[in-house]
Write an enzyme that holds these catalytic residues in place. Structure first.
Site, PDB file in Angstrom:
ATOM      1  N   SER A 115      55.814  32.991  61.148  1.00  0.00           N
ATOM      2  CA  SER A 115      55.971  32.075  61.951  1.00  0.00           C
ATOM      3  C   SER A 115      54.558  31.800  62.849  1.00  0.00           C
ATOM      4  O   SER A 115      54.116  33.051  63.028  1.00  0.00           O
ATOM      5  CB  SER A 115      57.075  31.943  63.085  1.00  0.00           C
ATOM      6  OG  SER A 115      56.898  31.046  64.110  1.00  0.00           O
ATOM      7  N   TYR A 137      53.912  24.706  63.638  1.00  0.00           N
ATOM      8  CA  TYR A 137      54.636  23.538  64.174  1.00  0.00           C
ATOM      9  C   TYR A 137      53.336  22.633  64.458  1.00  0.00           C
ATOM     10  O   TYR A 137      52.132  22.706  64.313  1.00  0.00           O
ATOM     11  CB  TYR A 137      55.273  23.790  65.707  1.00  0.00           C
ATOM     12  CG  TYR A 137      56.430  24.700  65.308  1.00  0.00           C
ATOM     13  CD1 TYR A 137      57.712  24.333  64.928  1.00  0.00           C
ATOM     14  CD2 TYR A 137      56.586  25.914  65.560  1.00  0.00           C
ATOM     15  CE1 TYR A 137      58.719  24.790  64.887  1.00  0.00           C
ATOM     16  CE2 TYR A 137      57.553  26.955  65.530  1.00  0.00           C
ATOM     17  CZ  TYR A 137      58.800  26.269  65.191  1.00  0.00           C
ATOM     18  OH  TYR A 137      59.951  27.045  64.925  1.00  0.00           O
ATOM     19  N   THR A 163      56.901  22.989  59.864  1.00  0.00           N
ATOM     20  CA  THR A 163      58.308  22.749  60.493  1.00  0.00           C
ATOM     21  C   THR A 163      57.970  21.725  61.632  1.00  0.00           C
ATOM     22  O   THR A 163      57.307  21.821  62.551  1.00  0.00           O
ATOM     23  CB  THR A 163      58.784  24.078  60.977  1.00  0.00           C
ATOM     24  OG1 THR A 163      58.833  25.138  60.127  1.00  0.00           O
ATOM     25  CG2 THR A 163      60.253  23.635  61.598  1.00  0.00           C
ATOM     26  N   LYS A 269      59.360  21.798  55.954  1.00  0.00           N
ATOM     27  CA  LYS A 269      60.525  22.351  56.321  1.00  0.00           C
ATOM     28  C   LYS A 269      61.571  21.738  57.475  1.00  0.00           C
ATOM     29  O   LYS A 269      60.792  20.712  58.387  1.00  0.00           O
ATOM     30  CB  LYS A 269      60.532  23.536  56.869  1.00  0.00           C
ATOM     31  CG  LYS A 269      61.743  24.523  57.239  1.00  0.00           C
ATOM     32  CD  LYS A 269      61.378  26.077  57.813  1.00  0.00           C
ATOM     33  CE  LYS A 269      62.561  26.845  57.699  1.00  0.00           C
ATOM     34  NZ  LYS A 269      63.691  26.359  58.829  1.00  0.00           N
ATOM     35  N   HIS A 293      67.499  23.481  61.103  1.00  0.00           N
ATOM     36  CA  HIS A 293      66.992  24.603  61.826  1.00  0.00           C
ATOM     37  C   HIS A 293      67.786  25.631  62.366  1.00  0.00           C
ATOM     38  O   HIS A 293      67.639  25.961  63.545  1.00  0.00           O
ATOM     39  CB  HIS A 293      66.226  23.910  63.178  1.00  0.00           C
ATOM     40  CG  HIS A 293      64.995  24.395  63.770  1.00  0.00           C
ATOM     41  ND1 HIS A 293      63.749  24.003  63.382  1.00  0.00           N
ATOM     42  CD2 HIS A 293      64.962  25.693  64.388  1.00  0.00           C
ATOM     43  CE1 HIS A 293      62.954  25.007  64.198  1.00  0.00           C
ATOM     44  NE2 HIS A 293      63.599  25.837  64.575  1.00  0.00           N
TER      45      HIS A 293
END
Length: 413
Positions: A115, A137, A163, A269, A293
């Site tokens: 992440s 993100y 994501t 995702k 999620h």
């Protein structure tokens, strides 16, 4: 002076459920609560697991094969078992965090998802030798995103996961755990009653202070600007909150930019709908993850496993489809593959293993799932996960949730 850990490492555990229980006992309540909670009433996080129990298997009594293979190729990489590490942010369950997880992924020959909200830098993680996919993100301006993509590529990552489904619902029926802005003396005093009884966890996180004199922090090093300081979790959240949501043109730009920088796979995702999956194909992605999620997004979204077959059938072999959400057993992996997924991604399961026993605990979780996959293949008399099909399952009527089906052409005329 050398300090010895007065607590022995946890021994091997035989299931993800046991890993979860050990994590519950080891972790302070707010930390454990953050792992298990979903948004609002928790409807989606509950359905993620319950839906797997609705699917049955159709075993053979004779004809099992002596050799069985779990190897598969996904996102251009061959992995030993169809279980991938899903990116999760700020892994405060263990001081080694993402580095320990990456070492476990490398040891078991699978992909490590990292992440951009991680507690360890992308350079530290790729140094483990793990095949690392960097997750982003849609936060900050385009120049900032390019800088982060470039850094990830320069560090040696092998793919990018975007994501885009995160809505960060604040309305949890059971309340949200307290997360300090930073770990300073004031925060330690305030949180002391919640951690005082968790001796093993305190000992582990005191290691950095004993060795360096510095307290562990809750920053996101992968979001640090060149030559600048890493933001706190709340600083990273503020950046996301103030960034306008992306359009499909933005997704295409992100994919094209990553291709120019790296040339490695781009994965989207958080896909729940057939029409979104088809738009993702049009945008040129290499793969998608069918996901809600982990139940931490829009509560009421169906379980991810319910959406796998409609989406995989719609996109066919144009892109790789994986899923995440609720995987706790090897048989869950088998069910997802039978419905059309190439692999699954796990989140909570490996975090519980990490909390229970560090790197060895993550390897333990991966081994438990691999063992369950092998048992299911044996019972189904199959030689490979590639042979799994819907007919190997007992699927109740109405199980699938086909969201966003394109309108038939004759209905539009």
């Amino acid at each position: 002076m050398k300090f010895e850990n007065p607590w022995k490492q946890n021994p091997w555990f035989e299931s993800v459920a046991v890993a979860q229980e050990r994590a519950r006992k080891r972790l302070p309540q707010p930390v454990y609560g953050a792992l298990v909670a979903g948004s609002e009433r928790g409807q989606s996080v509950t359905d993620n697991q319950a839906a797997f129990a609705e699917l049955g298997l159709a075993p053979h009594v004779v004809g099992q094969l002596p050799e069985r293979s779990q190897s598969t190729t996904v996102f251009g990489h061959t992995i030993g078992s169809p279980v991938i590490i899903s990116p999760t942010g700020v892994q405060a369950v263990h001081p080694d965090g993402e580095v320990a997880v990456a070492r476990a992924a490398a040891a078991r020959g699978t992909i490590m998802g990292l992440s951009n909200f991680a507690s360890k830098s992308v350079e530290e993680v790729t140094a483990t030798g793990a095949t690392t996919f960097f997750q982003m993100y849609w936060t900050g301006d385009r120049d900032t995103m390019i800088q982060r993509m470039t850094r990830a590529h320069d560090a040696g990552t092998k793919g990018l996961i975007a994501t885009l489904d995160w809505s960060f619902s604040m309305g949890r029926d059971w309340g949200s755990p307290e997360i300090p802005e930073k770990v300073d003396l004031k925060a330690m005093i305030r949180l002391a009653p919640k951690v005082a009884t968790k001796g093993r966890w305190m000992w582990q996180f005191g290691r950095e202070f004993r060795e360096t004199g510095r307290l562990p922090d809750l920053t996101a090093p992968n979001l640090a600007p060149p030559g600048g300081a890493a933001p706190t979790f709340f600083g990273a959240y503020y950046e996301w909150m103030t960034t306008p949501p992306p359009t499909w043109d933005d997704v295409a730009w992100m994919r094209e930019t990553w291709q120019q920088i790296s040339g490695t796979p781009f994965v989207l995702k958080g896909v729940c709908r057939v029409d979104d999956a088809l738009r993702a194909v049009d945008a040129g992605v290499a793969g998608i993850s069918v996901s809600n999620h982990g139940g931490n997004n829009l509560d009421g979204t169906p379980a991810a496993i319910r959406m796998v077959r409609p989406i995989s059938e719609a996109v066919g072999d144009q892109i790789d489809v994986v899923m995440d959400g609720g995987v706790r057993r090897g048989s869950d992996v088998v069910k997802a593959l039978a419905l059309g997924a190439k692999a699954v991604m796990i989140g909570r399961a490996y975090l519980w293993g990490l909390a229970a026993n560090g790197q060895a605990g993550v390897e333990n979780v991966l081994d438990v799932l691999s063992g369950g996959v092998d048992s299911a293949l044996r019972g189904l008399a199959l030689s490979s996960t590639a042979e799994l099909r819907p007919e190997h399952l007992l699927i109740p009527d109405g199980f699938d949730r086909a969201l966003g089906l394109p309108e038939p052409a004759d209905a539009r005329s």
